[in-house]
Write an enzyme that holds these catalytic residues in place. Structure first.
Site, short mmCIF file in Angstrom:
data_model
loop_
_atom_site.label_atom_id
_atom_site.label_comp_id
_atom_site.label_asym_id
_atom_site.label_seq_id
_atom_site.Cartn_x
_atom_site.Cartn_y
_atom_site.Cartn_z
CD GLU A 168 -2.97 -1.20 2.27
OE1 GLU A 168 -2.84 -0.41 3.21
OE2 GLU A 168 -3.90 -2.02 2.21
CD GLU A 352 -4.03 -5.81 3.19
OE1 GLU A 352 -4.81 -4.97 3.70
OE2 GLU A 352 -2.80 -5.73 3.29
#
Ligand code: IFM
Length: 441
Positions: A168, A352
């Site tokens: 991320e 995710e």
């Protein structure tokens, strides 16, 4: 019960669960060095209850039982991360043999159980010694990260199924340097522009190192939020586009198109490091897959003030424990958009997806029916994308265990397995049992 099962997905589709090092391992143990998350948590007001990852889920000592849970849950693959400060306590120089041994055993433990190891090199715990040198603001971080990559991957890279450098990049760059919500807690546009670029530069250098070591199946993992204008006016439309730009398109465009979007450069351009354009070939080098982390959508309104001139406003949809609206259609939209507009045929993984709830242990069981419904709805959108020709090859739920949720501490529970932090007892929740049934072969 989940409505979908393994049989509803294309042949070879992989199911996994994900975790990260600082959130579960117990960072005070095993000779790891101090990280900027320890510093951030020690600073009053930054983290709920000033909690940190010192003990977390004590996975460092309980990893074998945790891997048994993955195997018994009928998962195919485990996404974990390697802690830079556990491997190299000062971020550079001497390695910590205990740290290297831990990841070595973990990878062998996965293979022994028939699970594929999917590693992420960096999931946010920057060694404090490097933070003192400017951390992600300092261009030298790309070289330090390349050295760390070489050290850890020389040890475990030969047995990994996949690897990605950085989890991320938006959180590393924007959330941590512009919004001040994550370590190092800055609110500074110049620091942001530099961190956003250097994180991709470090991705590029690490990818080079891993290819040189002969590794394959290398990817990148970005997070995405579906930005919706808060009303029908042109200002809200522009604000939502700006949010989409710095959240979703900046990293996609850097990685896949070797450039940054004009509307993001409108704000960050004056603060970018000199000659950033020269790094774009390294940043945009070939990938073998792209990972999408997806949780929610955001309603965006225009706001007075300098770039980006916007604010988030509360939306009407049902929300999770951390206030995130549940919007499964956004996952389909991103899979389609990323494939059609950027990756064009590259394998995609949902790396995710999951939700937090205040799950309680009652008579030895945890009934997390909301999470079962959340997973079901999102899996349906993944199956829909696959049926529409998007090459989505796998899905990882976040997270295997309840764990340290960064600035909001241990209250939000994202796990499919409940953790009692006082005893470290693990209790599979209904969602774990539902996945176990759905994934049985
Ligand atoms: O817990 C985090 C994880 O570290 C990164 N992705 C989002 C999760 C939930 O907030």
């Amino acid at each position: 019960m989940l409505k979908l099962t393994r049989a509803d997905f294309p042949e070879g589709f992989l199911f996994g669960a994900a975790t990260s090092s600082y959130q579960i391992e117990g960072h005070a143990q095993g000779g790891a060095g101090r990280t900027h998350w320890d510093d951030f948590a020690d600073t009053p007001g930054n983290v709920a209850g000033a909690q940190n990852g010192a003990i977390a889920c004590d996975h460092l000592n309980r990893w074998e039982a945790d891997l048994d849970l993955l195997r018994d849950g009928n998962f195919d693959v485990y996404r974990f991360s390697t802690s830079w400060a556990r491997v190299m306590p000062e971020g550079r120089g001497a390695a910590n043999p205990e740290g290297l041994d831990f990841y070595d055993r973990l990878v062998d433990g996965l293979l022994d159980r028939g699970l594929k190891p999917a590693a992420t090199l960096y999931h946010w715990e920057l060694p404090s010694a490097l933070a003192d040198l400017g951390g992600w603001r300092n261009r030298d971080i790309a070289g330090w990260f390349a050295d760390f990559t070489h050290t850890i991957m020389s040890r475990i890279g030969d047995r990994l199924w996949s690897a990605a450098p950085i989890n991320e990049p938006w959180c590393v760059g924007f959330m941590s340097h512009f919004m001040g919500q994550h370590a190092p807690g800055l609110r500074d546009i110049r620091a942001t522009a530099r961190a956003m670029h250097h994180v991709l530069l470090a991705h590029g250098r690490a990818t080079e190192v891993m290819r040189d070591l002969g590794m394959s199946n290398l990817g990148a993992v970005c997070n995405f939020e579906y930005a919706v204008p808060a009303d029908a006016g042109p200002e809200a439309k522009k604000a939502a586009a700006t949010y989409d730009g710095y959240y979703n398109r900046f990293f996609l465009s850097g990685l896949m198109n070797r450039t940054y979007p004009d509307d993001v450069l409108e704000g960050l351009g004056p603060h970018m490091p000199a000659n950033w354009q020269d790094d774009m070939d390294l940043i945009g080098q070939r990938l073998d897959w792209l990972g999408l982390n997806y949780y929610t959508r955001k309603l965006i309104a225009a706001a007075p003030g300098p770039w980006p001139g916007l604010e988030e406003v509360p939306g009407p949809l049902p929300k999770t424990q951390v206030g995130w609206e549940i919007y499964p259609e956004g996952l389909y939209a991103f899979l389609k958009r990323v494939h059609d507009g950027y990756t064009r045929g590259l394998p995609l993984y949902v790396t995710e997806n999951g939700m937090a709830w205040d799950d309680r242990l009652v008579n030895g069981a945890v009934r997390d029916d909301r999470r079962v419904a959340y997973l079901d709805a999102h899996l349906a959108q993944v199956a829909r994308a696959a049926a529409d020709g998007v090459p989505v090859k796998g899905y990882f739920t976040w997270s295997l265990l309840d764990n340290y949720e960064w600035n909001v501490g241990y209250d939000p529970r994202f796990g499919i397995v409940h953790v009692d932090y006082a005893t470290q007892a693990r209790t599979p929740k209904s969602s774990y049992l539902a996945l176990q049934r759905a994934l049985a072969r």
